[in-house]
Design an enzyme around this catalytic site. Sequence first.
Site, PDB file in Angstrom:
ATOM      1  N   ARG A 120       0.847  -1.198   0.000  1.00  0.00           N
ATOM      2  CA  ARG A 120       0.000   0.000   0.000  1.00  0.00           C
ATOM      3  C   ARG A 120       0.877   1.242   0.000  1.00  0.00           C
ATOM      4  O   ARG A 120       0.852   2.039   0.929  1.00  0.00           O
ATOM      5  CB  ARG A 120      -0.911  -0.016   1.221  1.00  0.00           C
ATOM      6  CG  ARG A 120      -1.536  -1.366   1.410  1.00  0.00           C
ATOM      7  CD  ARG A 120      -2.832  -1.240   2.096  1.00  0.00           C
ATOM      8  NE  ARG A 120      -3.859  -0.826   1.164  1.00  0.00           N
ATOM      9  CZ  ARG A 120      -5.031  -1.425   1.049  1.00  0.00           C
ATOM     10  NH1 ARG A 120      -5.311  -2.456   1.787  1.00  0.00           N
ATOM     11  NH2 ARG A 120      -5.916  -0.981   0.207  1.00  0.00           N
ATOM     12  N   ASP A 128      -3.591  -1.632  -6.816  1.00  0.00           N
ATOM     13  CA  ASP A 128      -4.104  -2.056  -5.517  1.00  0.00           C
ATOM     14  C   ASP A 128      -5.553  -2.510  -5.652  1.00  0.00           C
ATOM     15  O   ASP A 128      -6.490  -1.743  -5.519  1.00  0.00           O
ATOM     16  CB  ASP A 128      -3.990  -0.870  -4.536  1.00  0.00           C
ATOM     17  CG  ASP A 128      -4.404  -1.260  -3.140  1.00  0.00           C
ATOM     18  OD1 ASP A 128      -4.871  -2.400  -2.958  1.00  0.00           O
ATOM     19  OD2 ASP A 128      -4.269  -0.425  -2.236  1.00  0.00           O
TER      20      ASP A 128
END
Lengths: 537, 476
Positions: A120, A128
């Site tokens: 992240r 993502d």
Amino acid sequence: MKLGIVKETRPEERRVAASPNVVAKWIKAGWNVAVERGAGEAASYPDSQFEAAGATLVPRAEAWTADIVLKVRPPETAEADQLRDGGTLISFFYPAENEALLAKLAAKKMTLIAMDCVPRISRAQKMDALSSMQNIAGYRAVIEAANRFGSFFTGQFTAAGKVPPGKILIIGAGVAGLAALGAGKGLGAIVRAFDVRAAAEEQVKSLGGEFLTVTVKEAGEGQGGYAKEMSKEFLEAEYALFRQQAKEVDVVITTALIPGRPAPKLWFKDMVEMMRPGSIVVDLAAERGGNCEYTKPGEVVDVNGVQVIGFTDLPSRMAHVASEFYGMNLWHLLDEMGGHANYKIDHENDAVRPALVLEKGEKRWPAPPMKKAEAPAAAKPAAPAPAPAPKPAVTTTPAKSSGHHGPPARAPSRASGIVMSVVGLIAAGLWIYLRFAGDPGALGSVEMTELIQRMTVFVMAVFIGFQVVWNVTPALHTPLMSVTHAISGIIVVGGLLAGSGKLDNAVIVAVAATLFATINIAGGFIVTRRMLAMFRK
Amino acid sequence: MESMFKSVPHWYALSTVAYLVAGVLFILALRGLSSQETAKRGNIYGIVGMAIAVGATLANKEASFHPALIGAILIAVVIGATMALRVGMTAMPQMVALLHSFVGLAAVLVGFSLQLHLDATRHLAVDFDLPMAEKIETYIDVIIGAITTTGSVLAFLKLRGSVSGKPLLLPARHFLNLAMMIAIVALGVMYGQKAELWKLLAAAGIACVLGVHLVAAIGGADMPVVVSMLNSYSGWTAAAAGFMLHNDLLIITGALVGSSGAILSYIMCRAMNRSIWNVIFGGFGAAPPKVDKKAPAQPAGEVQEIDALELATKLKESKNVIIVPGFGMAASRAQHAVREMTDVLRKQGVNVRFAIHPVAGRLPGHMNVLLAEANVPYDIVLEMDEINQDFPITDVAIVIGANDIVNPAAEEDPTSPIAGMPVLQVWKAHLVIVNKRSRGAGYAGIDNPLFYKPATKMLFGDSKDAIEKVVAALKS
């Protein structure tokens, strides 16, 4: 190299790993794409669209033996057998929970990239998939709630009566929470969001939500086990807030997740029971056991008229767009890995390396810490769901935010600017003074020294005045003025000093000065007292 | 000079210490005012500091204080206390302005007293003159004091309504100001050559006119700035007196008060999005858009009226109510009625809050004091920045006797005279009630498009009567 897009077999899974749009991009980039017949049907992408995009439609077995198999869910055990030895699989995988399957793939010398392990960091945001799915889940949570809610979300004034707007409480203002917030506002509801991270406040407010948080008073100073006491107190305050909200809101959406652990329980049975019949709880953490004690994963539970929704397939319920997003995440991942021309596994690539679970059967997970890892702070805003329980320490900071901080925060720089100009003016005045008094006889050195001393006192006092007054709350400006009046009555000292000697004109004038100055002192202090006595909480 | 130090009297050392203590107490007093919890203590620090300062001064055995001074002090305490106890909270602005003028006057008188003392000694030696430093200090003290005095008196009259609040704009006012400044400087140079009473008197006279002229040019809506600016002046006057009398305590205190007033003026100006120069000189140079008599392009339109009964029904149905008070509430002393309405609504579970614009009223913090007087808890009284974002989720916003501070033209119309001034965004509420005595324009003389918005309903009538009717309707 051939990409294989296979049909998802898990029940209730409607997504497909890529949409025809994405397939077209791959074809254009030089990849061969084989799509299993019927792979996209549940997501409303008929085979014809994939064909039109340039993919080859193939039977199941052929898609599974492509060089790189693209998938949404982890493969079933039986499916894993179909994979080609030494091939590559890219999908959600949750390696910590699927060890048997992992061992199986390792035995087949496969390479495995887990989409749920994409780091992240901001550079990896485009791939993502967790965030893109959370976003969809948050939106869908509101839609599911609206679907079961027996009233309007938006307030209505009609000839037949008045309906207040629906109230939604969102716990956890991560990606899913913010998406739900946006969707809820869009439907006209009043949306509140709770989060323990102070940083979430701005994001919540920017979307038009009310921000709720808990302020915990410090319990005893410097004692041992400080943090622990804090956390207990904090949780109690948090639950008290939830219980109060439970009576008010129509919809609760919980999104709290802790990576690698079961979801924290924070919406207790009694809170559900406090809610009005017809209210809805949507538990986005259902797949991880749920935040609500009544949650049954995959089901809707009815508790005295309150429906607790524990769907685990919210993104799949919007399979069309979810497939498009997931496909784009895959596209960016492959692109990051070098694209068609330079496709390779690069251990130095910090955006891809953490997602690499197996490399030709060798276990590469978890990835070692990166040498030049990006600051973790950058990842924070994207965090899918905050975990209220484990990190209560954060809550000491958001204590009394907003409030009066506006002007005073900016004050020091402004104040020092003003002070500097005052100092400048004084310096200029001093210079003029020296020019004026060029006559050395009139201006002895002792007098000069005294003057400079007085100037120093003056400047210091001005500086202190600026520092002190900036912090006065605007509500007290009138009392501040009256107290400064009283204080400026200090000129009475001047009157007194000038009033010595026998009663000539000079003394009479000094007496008058004393009179006026003292009126100020008495009047100023008394009126201040009167005003301050009125302020009550 | 060495001998001087040897002969430093005992009291002198003592009084220096006492002055230091008093100075620190004054700083603590201002610091105490920073929050409601500590404010009362701050006031007490101030009183103690003042007692110490006066006591230490009077303890000077070498000076032969005239007994009349003691008499003056006693009389003044009685006068001051009477004024302070009798003044109504709505009359606070006038009281404050009047107190300014007293500080200025006292400073002027102290300056003249020194001059008269000097004249008395001239009988002995004609050539005797003050040192240059003292001449300049005395002169400055008298000038600032005189400007403060007359400026404050005019402000007092304007605030009391004895003089029209409309700005008086003489055609050549900048030239007049400049001429007077030059005259003052010229007289100052002459006074520097020899300190004579007539020069001081003449300069004080000009300064008096200047004070009147400066304040006369300032419109009613800018009064909060003027009041705090005069507050600042009165402080600088005291500081100048301190230089004149070689008294550090006066310097410190004057500087504290001066900077405090300067900051308040700055805060007020920022709240109106205007520079201090723009306020004082009414637009130096590039004249800002002045209000025409009645610009035809103004949004004339139909207003919708509402009566007390209907408003009461609406209020009962709402969850969030924000009340925006303005000078009109003060003028008709409606704060008690407003508080009663608040109480009734809060008992019924309605979230009632107050939104205070920084320049609401005629004095910084004026509305807060009025609401406090009416026993409104201060934690539901919020500043503009705290509450402005809440209007979109507010069911009813009630504007009581305010106009310019809720004028959407400030944000929507770049040609408006108040364009860019931060305003309370009441028009974002679901329903806006505007209580107004009549259909006239606000203090700034600008029409308000808010009145013609579809979500706006007008509750015409005197604030106090209107709100009392609403209270009666709520209770029935």
